[in-house]
Scaffold this motif. Structure first.
Motif, mmCIF file in Angstrom:
data_model
loop_
_atom_site.group_PDB
_atom_site.id
_atom_site.type_symbol
_atom_site.label_atom_id
_atom_site.label_comp_id
_atom_site.label_asym_id
_atom_site.label_seq_id
_atom_site.Cartn_x
_atom_site.Cartn_y
_atom_site.Cartn_z
ATOM 1 N N ASN A 42 60.390 -31.166 73.848
ATOM 2 C CA ASN A 42 60.672 -31.364 72.400
ATOM 3 C C ASN A 42 61.335 -32.315 71.831
ATOM 4 O O ASN A 42 61.308 -32.774 70.742
ATOM 5 N N THR B 146 52.935 -37.083 74.978
ATOM 6 C CA THR B 146 53.274 -36.452 73.635
ATOM 7 C C THR B 146 52.397 -36.211 72.424
ATOM 8 O O THR B 146 52.440 -35.571 71.639
ATOM 9 N N MET C 160 51.719 -38.572 70.368
ATOM 10 C CA MET C 160 52.239 -39.372 69.310
ATOM 11 C C MET C 160 51.506 -40.710 69.485
ATOM 12 O O MET C 160 51.240 -41.456 70.328
ATOM 13 N N TYR D 136 60.190 -35.818 70.324
ATOM 14 C CA TYR D 136 59.650 -36.228 69.252
ATOM 15 C C TYR D 136 60.807 -36.419 68.053
ATOM 16 O O TYR D 136 60.401 -36.501 66.785
ATOM 17 N N GLN E 10 64.650 -35.904 63.431
ATOM 18 C CA GLN E 10 63.329 -35.840 63.565
ATOM 19 C C GLN E 10 62.557 -36.349 62.429
ATOM 20 O O GLN E 10 62.760 -35.832 61.278
ATOM 21 N N LEU F 292 56.313 -36.398 61.105
ATOM 22 C CA LEU F 292 55.815 -35.704 62.558
ATOM 23 C C LEU F 292 55.626 -34.017 62.382
ATOM 24 O O LEU F 292 55.030 -33.607 62.908
#
Length: 694
Positions: free
Chosen positions: A237, A286, A288, A240, A354, A358
């Motif tokens: 995690n 991911t 992304m 991210y 972060q 996102l």
């Protein structure tokens, strides 16, 4: 144009009754979901950071215990405390004993088992150097002795190592225990690869005698390259966002973006990720996209922003007392959920950024569908509003024409509307507004006249003050900076009937406004008149005479309660000064001692009582060659900054001591510049007179 405005009105009404409630509901629910997503992300990542901090703390405690036990090993302890080296061979034997090189005997036992080498290789992921500060090395020709856990370890640069902030803190603070830090590259040999220079280290002070104030041995433990990264590389995690670990002095110990494991290549020159020809538009692992990758923070300067510094310091200071360790910040137009964790054991700070986009990505997809539907509804409402707008155009046109005439300066134009709806009420209020504007205009013109009168009074006040006075025996520079309101600051420089005497006056009338300025001008006229008629008068008699004039004018003629602080002095060409009157302390920079002499003034303020007999005494002091004297008003030392702190006497005296040898003009300008840079707003007049004996 009128029809278009009416149509907007209809559109607004329809939106208010249909689309807007729906939109508000969507915004409210979206906001609630956004907040919940932020909260969930905070809980998730805060837990990750806390567990990561605990794991590093556990490693830290284990390593600290290992190093402590290593220092108690028989051959290590015996070798370290075997006294000064007799010769190079003796030093080599002791080194082999302490380090424990294989094949070197210690009685019936291999020193390999009791030296530091085996302990480091088995229990420490790195290397160790023991520095013994109270022992000189014959082989290395140094004032200290260093024992390395491996022959292949390059010594850190000791001279640069002791300059490090962490080493200085260990030296000056006995309570500081082992520290995990990142050192500057200068500590390592020039040209060292990043596997050698870009590593975290442990600095461990060791006190042979716990009662000693300073350690005589310290351990330098260089942890393996990538050692810290092993603690979080498997935490999926964290990919991210951008994760930083900072040491006690905010040096970056480790970070996760950018790195060689990122899907897209990072261009260090432009500070952005770039997409290669064969790269996909999204990362399969991911999920992304390339655009989302560039939302990740890759600029370490974010850690230097005031928001981050304040968040870290606040959480660090209140660790265990407050729970809030997160904040949403904006950096380079990107919003980040920022989470902080702190370890009081290692003094490491864990910072995670972060991108908010996102976190909210699922909601944005849903909102896109809602916007498409809402756009279709809005188009329908606009068409309906155009159809219903014609009934309002006539009344609005009347108001439009009237407003045009008023914009041209005609405030006698009023409107009349026949309808009895809200438009009629608008026209009535419009007429009232015109009356109010006309009344306000009249008041504004009156206020402008008063402002000009105050400006004239201020110019008259400053024009009475001497602009420049030349003397064979003294260099003189003076200035008065008025505040926005007319004040009562006064200073004067009067040449005596012969050039070997100068008269100086400095004072301040209580309050602000025209009355204070008028009293100041009365005092200036009175002092000059008395000195013109009686140039040999003493300073105490001078003040007594002027007081009688001021008392009559202030109390009896003006019927005011103002008073005036004043100090007046006369100085001859030999530097002998006679002075009297109660004002602020006189400051003299003594050139011989380079110190400031603070001379207190005594007496009673002018205008309080009619007769000052026996209440004013003349005092004396002397100025030597190159001595400098300052006269000033309270507007200088009572100036305040944005935090409501005073400029005060201590700051003033320290600045004067610093520049006392400079010219009078330089002293004046530097003090005024220092005050201006300190204050947020000038609320009082500032006067300053600088006199140097030449």
């Amino acid at each position: 144009m009128t029809k278009l405005k009416i149509r907007r009105k209809i559109l607004f009404i329809l939106l208010l009754t249909s689309i807007i409630p729906f939109g508000i509901c969507i915004l409210f629910m979206s906001n609630r979901i956004f907040n919940q997503l932020n909260k969930d992300s905070y809980i998730n990542y805060s837990t990750i950071l806390k567990n990561l901090s605990w794991n590093i703390d556990l490693m830290y405690s284990q390593y600290e215990k290992t190093l402590t036990n290593m220092m108690k090993l028989g051959d290590v302890k015996k070798g370290l405390y075997s006294g000064d080296f007799k010769d190079a061979q003796d030093e080599l034997d002791v080194t082999n004993r302490v380090v424990g090189y294989e094949g070197v005997k210690s009685g019936d036992q291999e020193t390999m088992e009791t030296g530091m080498r085996q302990t480091i290789e088995e229990r420490i992921d790195g290397y160790c150097v023991i520095y013994q500060l109270n022992r000189k090395s014959i082989i290395d020709k140094t004032d200290y002795k260093a024992f390395k856990s491996s022959r292949y370890v390059q010594f850190p640069n000791y001279e640069e190592l002791i300059k490090e902030p962490m080493f200085k803190e260990l030296t000056n603070n006995k309570t500081t225990e082992m520290s995990l830090v990142k050192l500057s590259p200068n500590v390592y040999p020039k040209g060292s690869p990043k596997e050698v220079s870009d590593i975290p280290v442990l600095l461990y002070p060791y006190y042979s005698n716990p009662k000693d104030d300073k350690f005589d041995i310290f351990l330098f433990v260089g942890l393996s390259y990538g050692f810290i990264e092993k603690f979080y590389n498997e935490i999926f995690n964290l990919q991210y966002g951008t994760f930083y670990i900072l040491d006690k002095f905010d040096n970056i110990v480790s970070f996760n973006h950018p790195n060689e494991d990122d899907y897209y290549q990072f261009d260090e020159k432009n500070g952005k990720y770039i997409i290669a020809k064969d790269d996909k538009q999204f990362d399969d692992i991911t999920g992304m996209t390339f655009k989302e990758y560039n939302l990740l923070n890759t600029d370490i300067n974010i850690l230097k922003t005031n928001q981050i510094k304040e968040l870290i310091n606040k959480y660090k200071i209140n660790y265990g007392k407050i729970n809030k360790n997160w904040q949403i910040i904006t950096y380079k137009k990107i919003d980040y959920l920022t989470i902080i964790e702190y370890s009081p054991k290692t003094h490491l700070k864990f910072v995670y950024f972060q991108p908010i986009d996102l976190i909210r990505k699922p909601i944005y997809i849903l909102l896109n569908y809602i916007l498409i539907i809402a756009s279709i509804i809005i188009v329908c409402i606009i068409l309906l509003s155009l159809i219903l707008s014609k009934s309002f155009t006539k009344s609005i046109k009347v108001l439009r024409d009237a407003t045009y005439k008023i914009s041209c300066g005609n405030y006698n134009e009023f409107v009349s509307v026949q309808s009895r709806d809200e438009i009629f009420e608008l026209s009535e209020n419009f007429n009232k507004m015109i009356k109010s504007i006309k009344l306000y205009q009249d008041r504004l013109l009156s206020a402008e006249r008063e402002k000009k009168e105050m400006e004239v009074a201020s110019r008259i006040q400053t024009s009475l003050l001497p602009s420049e006075v030349k003397s064979k025996y003294y260099n003189i520079s003076a200035i008065m900076i008025p505040a926005e309101k007319v004040g009562g600051d006064y200073y004067d420089i009067i040449v005596g009937e012969t050039e070997d005497k100068l008269w100086f006056g400095i004072g301040d009338v209580s309050g602000h406004g025209l009355v204070s300025g008028l009293i100041m001008m009365m005092a200036q006229t009175a002092f000059n008149t008395v000195l013109l008629n009686d140039p040999k008068i003493s300073t105490s008699d001078l003040i007594k005479r002027v007081n009688k004039v001021l008392y009559q004018n202030i109390r009896r003629r003006l019927a005011e309660s103002h008073f005036m602080t004043i100090s007046f002095m006369v100085i001859d060409n030999f530097g002998d000064i006679k002075y009297a009157g109660a004002h602020l302390d006189i400051l003299i920079y003594r050139n011989k001692t380079k110190e400031i002499e603070r001379v207190q003034t005594t007496g009673i303020w002018l205008g309080l009582v009619e007769d000052l007999d026996n209440k004013i005494l003349e005092n004396s002091l002397k100025m030597e060659k190159d001595d400098t004297m300052l006269l000033y008003t309270d507007g200088l030392i009572e100036a305040r900054n944005k935090n409501n702190e005073l400029y005060d006497m201590n700051r003033f005296i320290n600045k004067f001591r610093e520049i006392g040898q400079k010219s009078v003009l330089e002293i004046r300008e530097e003090i005024i510049a220092d005050v201006k840079s300190f204050i947020s707003k000038q609320d009082d007049d500032i006067s300053l007179v600088v006199i140097k004996k030449i």
